[in-house]
Design an enzyme around this catalytic site. Structure first.
Site, PDB file in Angstrom:
ATOM      1  N   GLY A 249       2.985  11.651   9.566  1.00  0.00           N
ATOM      2  CA  GLY A 249       4.119  10.560   9.421  1.00  0.00           C
ATOM      3  C   GLY A 249       4.452   9.906  10.568  1.00  0.00           C
ATOM      4  O   GLY A 249       5.372   9.044  10.506  1.00  0.00           O
ATOM      5  N   GLU A 291      -1.212  16.920  10.329  1.00  0.00           N
ATOM      6  CA  GLU A 291      -1.451  15.902   9.089  1.00  0.00           C
ATOM      7  C   GLU A 291      -1.611  14.479   9.219  1.00  0.00           C
ATOM      8  O   GLU A 291      -1.002  14.066   8.197  1.00  0.00           O
ATOM      9  CB  GLU A 291      -1.006  16.753   7.653  1.00  0.00           C
ATOM     10  N   GLY A 293      -2.248  10.637   8.741  1.00  0.00           N
ATOM     11  CA  GLY A 293      -3.300   9.762   8.023  1.00  0.00           C
ATOM     12  C   GLY A 293      -3.087   8.382   8.412  1.00  0.00           C
ATOM     13  O   GLY A 293      -3.907   8.097   9.389  1.00  0.00           O
ATOM     14  N   ARG A 294      -2.051   7.684   8.442  1.00  0.00           N
ATOM     15  CA  ARG A 294      -1.844   6.398   8.822  1.00  0.00           C
ATOM     16  C   ARG A 294      -2.258   6.213  10.217  1.00  0.00           C
ATOM     17  O   ARG A 294      -3.146   5.228  10.722  1.00  0.00           O
ATOM     18  CB  ARG A 294      -0.435   6.039   8.653  1.00  0.00           C
ATOM     19  N   TYR A 335       6.531  -1.978  -0.825  1.00  0.00           N
ATOM     20  CA  TYR A 335       7.411  -1.561   0.309  1.00  0.00           C
ATOM     21  C   TYR A 335       7.864  -2.735   0.995  1.00  0.00           C
ATOM     22  O   TYR A 335       8.613  -2.576   2.042  1.00  0.00           O
ATOM     23  CB  TYR A 335       6.841  -0.659   1.089  1.00  0.00           C
ATOM     24  N   CYS A 362      -2.153 -13.230 -11.161  1.00  0.00           N
ATOM     25  CA  CYS A 362      -0.956 -13.990 -11.837  1.00  0.00           C
ATOM     26  C   CYS A 362       0.000 -13.364 -12.060  1.00  0.00           C
ATOM     27  O   CYS A 362       0.402 -12.570 -12.954  1.00  0.00           O
ATOM     28  CB  CYS A 362      -1.605 -13.964 -13.622  1.00  0.00           C
ATOM     29  N   TYR A 391      -3.984   2.834   3.674  1.00  0.00           N
ATOM     30  CA  TYR A 391      -3.343   2.752   2.315  1.00  0.00           C
ATOM     31  C   TYR A 391      -3.313   1.194   1.894  1.00  0.00           C
ATOM     32  O   TYR A 391      -2.425   0.494   1.370  1.00  0.00           O
ATOM     33  CB  TYR A 391      -1.676   3.074   2.517  1.00  0.00           C
TER      34      TYR A 391
END
Ligand code: LLP
Length: 433
Positions: A249, A291, A293-294, A335, A362, A391
């Protein structure tokens, strides 16, 4: 340096990514293309590994949350850097296995693992399941008994923290599809059930409070609640929780307006509070798992596009359309995420215009961003969107039958194709009628 030090400008006035000329990359590999600076990913892994060991002890383990960016080579990098991985699906497990990732260092997440997922993961010898709920616990226990094995697990617990408004209502997050909440009593119930379950070794607890968080406070609040809960478990069940997974996070700098996070310092600060709470409650310090990720992969990435039509609507706005869009980066549509963009072939040109960067789908919502600072763009320019490592590729789709872009890895200025561009043939490969 533009936002991060591996984005720079060379003497041809071109953007460079990890020392490689972005315009040359676009010419060689085509657009749209994801570019990744491998050294940045490895450096981030090392920062986490070192800081975790120094702050929490040598047995602390950072896991790479592979939902952030998933393809075969990334698991090899995580393995080489001594990380574990968090996988959330049969597809991620399969990719990790293909990469030869050591199964005992895989943590298998997910709020709705199917029976097939459970069987596949056990066949692979996945080290730890992060069990979300009672149904999963029963299914896992039954399968472990059937196989005559003991499966190591963590339980996913909801501490009731809302990381954005965490001072408001501490139970804001109890209504979640993930995990069991402490305040409802369900967390203690599932702990008791896991201790009693056959074929199950309850090693510890997991919590994940959210993503793109810049403050330490929500993590401290979560640690406070979780350590109290660990102490409650000892009192109520006479059971020692040996492992505590704090989730991921930590935030990433996407634009010049975002702060830069010193990850090593953040880990040290979190460690200080976790250690303090354990002392306060007189419980032995559990093995700590992180943990991220980003924060391991986002900054390493950039996406290169070719500018197509540039359309000014007087009194409204200017649309700069590129040859990708929401299928390769759905994060603005989902987001309203902010990014930094620039014209890679005139990289130092002042970004004095405010434009809407639109994709080619489109769909009016197919935007990379609105009010984006950009220098004057024209058809044929190479437009780079920075910090797209997390992501983006992992959330990419084939909407409007657009093939997914390739992933190009740059290391010390040299580029290689990690994932090739999808072809039109790839798109129809599974069409049987
Ligand atoms: N652990 C668990 C259980 C998670 O659910 C996640 C992310 C992570 C770790 C890694 O979190 P990170 O360090 O990357 O913040 N698609 C969204 C982000 C979704 C995050 C999902 N879970 C986005 O594009 O912003």
């Amino acid at each position: 340096m533009i936002v991060h030090s591996h984005f720079d400008i060379n003497d041809r006035d071109h953007l460079t990514i990890g020392g490689a000329d972005a315009v040359d990359l676009a010419n060689t590999y085509g657009t749209p293309a994801y570019i990744l600076d491998e050294n940045v990913i490895r450096e981030n892994c090392r920062i986490y590994k070192k800081a975790a060991a120094e702050s929490f002890g040598a047995d602390a383990l950072p896991l790479y949350a592979s939902k952030a960016l998933c393809f075969t080579a990334i698991y090899r990098i995580a393995a080489e850097e001594g990380l574990g991985v968090d996988c959330v699906s049969g597809g991620e497990l399969y990719t990790a296995k293909k990469a030869g990732f050591p199964a005992e260092r895989i943590y298998f997440h997910g709020n709705n693992k199917t029976d097939l997922d459970i069987a596949d993961a056990m066949d692979m010898g996945v080290g730890t399941f992060v069990v979300d709920n009672f149904d999963e616990l029963s299914a896992l226990s039954a399968e472990a008994v059937r196989r005559g094995i003991t499966q190591r697990i963590l339980l996913r617990i909801t501490p009731g923290i809302d990381p954005h408004t965490h001072r408001a209502i501490m139970t804001g997050n109890v209504d979640s599809k993930f995990g069991s909440a402490i305040v409802t009593g369900q967390a203690m119930e599932i702990v008791k059930a896991a201790i009693a379950a056959e074929g199950i070794d309850l090693a510890g607890l997991h919590c994940h409070i959210g993503s793109q968080i810049f403050d330490i406070e929500p993590f401290s609040d979560a640690a406070d609640i979780m350590v109290r809960f660990i102490a409650d478990i000892r009192r109520a069940c006479n059971y020692e929780i040996r492992e505590f997974n704090l989730g991921g996070g930590l935030g990433v700098r996407y634009t010049e307006y975002d702060r830069e996070i010193d990850y090593a310092a953040a880990i040290r600060d979190i460690a200080a509070v976790v250690t303090g709470y354990c002392k306060e409650h007189n419980i032995p310090m559990p093995r700590v798992i992180l943990e991220p990720g980003r924060s391991l992969v986002a900054a390493a990435g950039a996406t290169l596009y070719t500018v197509g039509s540039v359309k000014e609507i007087p009194g409204f706005r200017k649309y700069v359309s590129v040859d990708g869009g929401m299928p390769d980066n759905p994060r603005y549509a989902l987001y309203q995420s902010r990014y930094t963009a620039l014209i890679a072939n005139r990289a130092s040109a002042p970004r004095t215009e405010k434009v809407t960067i639109a994709g080619r789908c489109c769909e009016s919502g197919d935007l990379i961003g609105e009010d984006m600072e950009l220098s004057s763009a024209k058809r044929g320019d190479i437009l780079a969107v920075l910090v797209t490592g997390a992501y983006n590729y992992s959330m990419a789709s084939n909407y409007n039958r657009l093939p997914r872009p390739p992933v190009i890895m740059v290391k010390d200025g040299e580029a290689r194709i990690a994932v090739r561009r999808e072809s039109y043939e790839d798109l129809t490969r599974n069409d049987l009628m």
